[in-house]
Write a protein that holds these residues in place. Sequence first.
Motif, PDB file in Angstrom:
ATOM      1  N   UNK A  45      23.697  40.214  42.504  1.00 53.07           N
ATOM      2  CA  UNK A  45      23.008  38.927  42.504  1.00 53.07           C
ATOM      3  C   UNK A  45      23.842  37.818  41.849  1.00 53.07           C
ATOM      4  N   UNK A  46      24.888  38.230  41.117  1.00 56.36           N
ATOM      5  CA  UNK A  46      25.776  37.235  40.520  1.00 56.36           C
ATOM      6  C   UNK A  46      26.848  36.730  41.464  1.00 56.36           C
ATOM      7  N   UNK A  47      26.941  37.325  42.656  1.00 51.79           N
ATOM      8  CA  UNK A  47      27.943  36.883  43.629  1.00 51.79           C
ATOM      9  C   UNK A  47      27.568  35.517  44.194  1.00 51.79           C
ATOM     10  N   UNK A  48      28.568  34.707  44.575  1.00 49.62           N
ATOM     11  CA  UNK A  48      28.301  33.309  44.921  1.00 49.62           C
ATOM     12  C   UNK A  48      27.590  33.086  46.248  1.00 49.62           C
ATOM     13  N   UNK A  49      27.816  33.944  47.255  1.00 54.12           N
ATOM     14  CA  UNK A  49      27.241  33.690  48.580  1.00 54.12           C
ATOM     15  C   UNK A  49      26.329  34.827  49.016  1.00 54.12           C
ATOM     16  N   UNK A  50      25.435  34.497  49.945  1.00 53.57           N
ATOM     17  CA  UNK A  50      24.504  35.493  50.467  1.00 53.57           C
ATOM     18  C   UNK A  50      25.244  36.584  51.240  1.00 53.57           C
ATOM     19  N   UNK A  51      26.247  36.183  52.028  1.00 55.96           N
ATOM     20  CA  UNK A  51      27.019  37.161  52.792  1.00 55.96           C
ATOM     21  C   UNK A  51      27.724  38.157  51.878  1.00 55.96           C
ATOM     22  N   UNK A  52      28.264  37.672  50.782  1.00 60.07           N
ATOM     23  CA  UNK A  52      28.947  38.549  49.831  1.00 60.07           C
ATOM     24  C   UNK A  52      27.958  39.518  49.195  1.00 60.07           C
TER      25      UNK A  52
END
Length: 315
Positions: free
Chosen positions: A229-236
Amino acid sequence: MSDSNITEFTNPSTFILLGVSGLEVAHVWISIPFCTMYIIAILGNFTILFIVITEPSLHGPMYYFLCMLAVTDLVLCTSTLPKMLSIFWFNSGEIDFSACLTQMYFIHCFTVMESGIFVAMALDRYVAICDPLRHSIILTNPAVAKIGLAVVLRACVFVLPYPFLVRQWPYCRTNIIPQPYCAHIVMVKLACADTRVSSYYGLFVKFFVMGLDGIFIAMSYTQILRAIFGLPTKDARLKTFETCSSHFFVILAFYIPSLFISLLYRFAQNVPGHFHVLIANVYLLMAPVLNPVIYGVRTKQIRDRLLRLFTHKGA
């Protein structure tokens, strides 16, 4: 009840497995779904082993642990299903006392082993997602081998007291087991002696060993989800979650039915005995059947290799 059903003895040479007590007339029909599940488990887990062994790109920690899981599932279902089917088809319920103890040991040993493998797989996913740059440094082949050995030894050692405790009891009530396999809790109920030590030890293995496994897995996935959830994008986030989703669903398929069965045995006193037996039998087969299916469907590398295999054969 006849004299053959209740005999006065302290060291029975054989026990009688009843299958699904109360549904004997339906044994042939009950055997059909269990035989189907057994075939799926055998084919699915051997397919997983074949794909990982023959595909060099899958020679990594996650897939080594997956192979351990497949072997564990094969042993777990094979230790119960052949005898179960012989009861359903040929009414061959007699089992030697030593064979009963051996079956009991294998069932509980490989169940604990499977739980330990899930912890190892959770560790692999934790390092891969939370510390990816050090994944290949931390989980080297020797490290994976040591983890695997520790999982196997832990299960063997913790379950080893089961057959020794069961063997020393007198059985003066009956030698009839009202289900199609030998389980520790059933043997405890059959003995006509003080079995508190064995009962307490069974609870210790259940809650301390496997319970701690569940806690470690929950802690690992808490950190994994925080990282995702800390990743910047939804795809990531979606792409990263897909790398551990198979393991997540397999864990749910293992622990949730186990919790349900434990609650059922303790609180659902009015539920018919044959329902308890059927649910317990399905649980023993659920993981061996679902694990290869979930990994085959949700793991892209295995799915692609499987598709190439069938496409090549079709060509």
